[in-house]
Design an enzyme around this catalytic site. Structure first.
Site, PDB file in Angstrom:
ATOM      1  N   LYS A 117       0.840  -1.234   0.121  1.00  0.00           N
ATOM      2  CA  LYS A 117       0.000  -0.082  -0.056  1.00  0.00           C
ATOM      3  C   LYS A 117       0.919   1.285   0.044  1.00  0.00           C
ATOM      4  CE  LYS A 117      -4.569   0.880   0.229  1.00  0.00           C
ATOM      5  NZ  LYS A 117      -5.728  -0.257  -0.230  1.00  0.00           N
ATOM      6  N   SER A 171      -7.730  -5.560 -11.014  1.00  0.00           N
ATOM      7  CA  SER A 171      -6.345  -5.120 -11.166  1.00  0.00           C
ATOM      8  C   SER A 171      -5.246  -6.222 -11.809  1.00  0.00           C
ATOM      9  CB  SER A 171      -5.780  -4.497  -9.990  1.00  0.00           C
ATOM     10  OG  SER A 171      -6.020  -3.501  -9.888  1.00  0.00           O
TER      11      SER A 171
HETATM   12  N1  GLU Z   1      -7.251   0.141  -3.288  1.00  0.00           N
HETATM   13  C1  GLU Z   1      -7.942  -1.176  -3.688  1.00  0.00           C
HETATM   14  C2  GLU Z   1      -8.047  -2.112  -2.400  1.00  0.00           C
HETATM   15  O1  GLU Z   1      -7.916  -1.621  -1.253  1.00  0.00           O
HETATM   16  C3  GLU Z   1      -7.385  -1.859  -4.813  1.00  0.00           C
HETATM   17  C4  GLU Z   1      -5.985  -2.154  -4.824  1.00  0.00           C
HETATM   18  C5  GLU Z   1      -5.386  -2.902  -6.305  1.00  0.00           C
HETATM   19  O2  GLU Z   1      -6.046  -3.040  -6.953  1.00  0.00           O
HETATM   20  O3  GLU Z   1      -4.240  -3.235  -6.154  1.00  0.00           O
HETATM   21  O4  GLU Z   1      -8.262  -3.305  -2.377  1.00  0.00           O
END
Ligand code: GLU
Length: 419
Positions: A104, A347
């Site tokens: 993250k 993704s």
């Molecule tokens: N921010 C999104 C999550 O918390 C997507 C993360 C991603 O696609 O890598 O799952």
């Protein structure tokens, strides 16, 4: 809250340990992130002054594959929050059985106080500061709170400039024109919708028109409210950070979406009555959807909830203490690591597309997202029923066992007994 965020987050897996077959090695691995980067990002403002923003990128665990997770822009971002979010991503990717670990990123900034040009310079500056820690085989960012495909486009372009080549699998959530994939921006809400559809008989049997309240009217919350409203649910309340709107007969969600797009908030709504934000959480609804930020439902307000089901579309919206209060009260919590996993699942498709040079169409994305969400939701219900566990604990059991299998396969704890 943020100080205790990570230790609070560890309580869900801790509850699952005794029900899971996992090695001690995994528990050691999960004690701290494998890498944590703090950077400062100098940004030239439109008026010529210079501001410096703190930024972070944390890779919590990558035993199952390269780290994966979004980048958040918010004034409360700090290393604890980003670390906790990367911890949750580790379990989310394992639960969905994606070939990723958890990562993250974030920048401590109020994005609303910046012009578009300033945001672009900040986004490019962030990538330039953390580029060494990124890459399609190392750590792959995506959108999160207050970042979107525009931001991902700037970031992907900056990364390509730094490495002097095109690396479409280095970022996901990109604009279509830069190698994005159809359906990524609705993926989180589409995934949550499939999860609720599969769990509906189990959680809402006998309810003909379930009522819903949605806290958070960003990308995921607003789209899910609209989808549910057009699929036989009655959306009676929605809120954003500035206003909460209520109509017991059901809101016209489309009008609220248009209003939010036009004015930037739900204030002075064209439909419904304005209520207190706390009132929304306490409404007598079938499904409460916290889709804003972590810690929205905590020890002090969990007892006020009257919902039958809490569908966690935000990351970490229910604290560990609140979890216990809700379980005691017979409220079913559908865990974030399943309910909001549609985003990271699409993704994954975008990453595959970027690596293969192929193009996926919308139908292929929809079909594979649905298949994956349905399979993992059904698997979760089997484990929960088979081991007599709440959905949250069962989800962590599955994720922990998958993580443990990877850590064990890499480790020295196994005994070599010849070929
Ligand atoms: N921010 C999104 C999550 O918390 C997507 C993360 C991603 O696609 O890598 O799952």
């Amino acid at each position: 809250m943020t100080d205790d965020l990570l230790s609070d987050a560890t309580r869900r897996p801790q509850r699952a340990y005794e029900h899971a077959e996992i090695s001690d090695e995994l528990l050691h691995r999960l004690e701290q992130p494998s890498s944590s980067l703090k950077v400062s990002i100098p940004v030239r403002m439109d008026d010529g002054s210079l501001r410096v923003f703190p930024g972070y990128r944390v890779r919590f665990d990558d035993s199952r594959g390269p780290a994966k997770g979004g980048i958040r822009y918010h004034p409360d971002v700090d290393v604890r929050e980003v670390t906790t979010l990367s911890y949750w991503m580790t379990f989310k990717t394992a639960l969905l059985d994606l070939p990723f670990g958890g990562g993250k990123g974030g920048v401590r900034v109020d994005p609303r106080s910046l012009s578009t040009a300033e945001l672009e310079r900040l986004s490019r500056g962030y990538v330039s500061a953390v580029a060494d820690a990124l890459g399609p085989d190392i750590d792959i960012p995506a959108p999160d709170v207050a970042t979107n495909e525009l931001v991902m486009g700037w970031m992907a372009d900056e990364y390509d400039k730094i490495v002097r080549g095109h690396v479409p699998a280095a970022f996901t959530g990109k604009p279509l024109a830069l190698g994005g994939i159809p359906g990524r921006s609705s993926a989180t809400s589409d995934g949550a919708f499939h999860v609720l559809r599969i769990l509906r008989d189990r959680l809402l049997s006998g309810v003909e028109t379930p009522t819903v309240a949605v806290q958070g009217f960003g990308n995921a919350g607003s789209q899910l409210a609209a989808t549910l409203a057009s699929d036989g649910y009655r959306v009676v309340a929605v809120s954003d950070s500035r206003a909460a709107v209520h109509d017991p007969d059901g809101l016209d969600v489309g009008k609220l979406v248009t209003h939010k797009q036009g004015t930037g908030s739900l204030e002075d709504p064209p439909v419904g009555e304005v209520i207190d934000a706390a009132e929304l959480l306490a409404l007598d609804v079938d499904v409460l959807v916290p889709a804003a930020l972590e810690g929205a439902i905590h020890a002090d307000n969990a007892g006020d909830l009257q919902a039958r089901v809490v569908l966690e579309v935000a990351n970490g919206p229910v604290t560990a203490d609140a979890d216990e209060i809700l379980t005691e009260a017979g409220v079913e919590v559908v865990p974030d690591i399943l309910a909001n996993a549609g985003g990271v699942t699409v993704s994954w498709f975008e990453w595959i597309q970027g690596r293969s040079g192929d193009r996926w169409d919308a139908a292929a994305v929809e079909e594979r997202l649905e298949r994956r969400m349905v399979a993992e939701t059904e698997h979760l219900t089997r484990v929960a029923s088979g081991r007599d566990l709440p959905l949250v604990t069962a989800a962590y059991v599955i994720a922990l066992e998958r993580l443990s299998a990877a850590v064990d396969a890499q480790g020295t704890a196994r005994t070599y007994s010849g070929g």
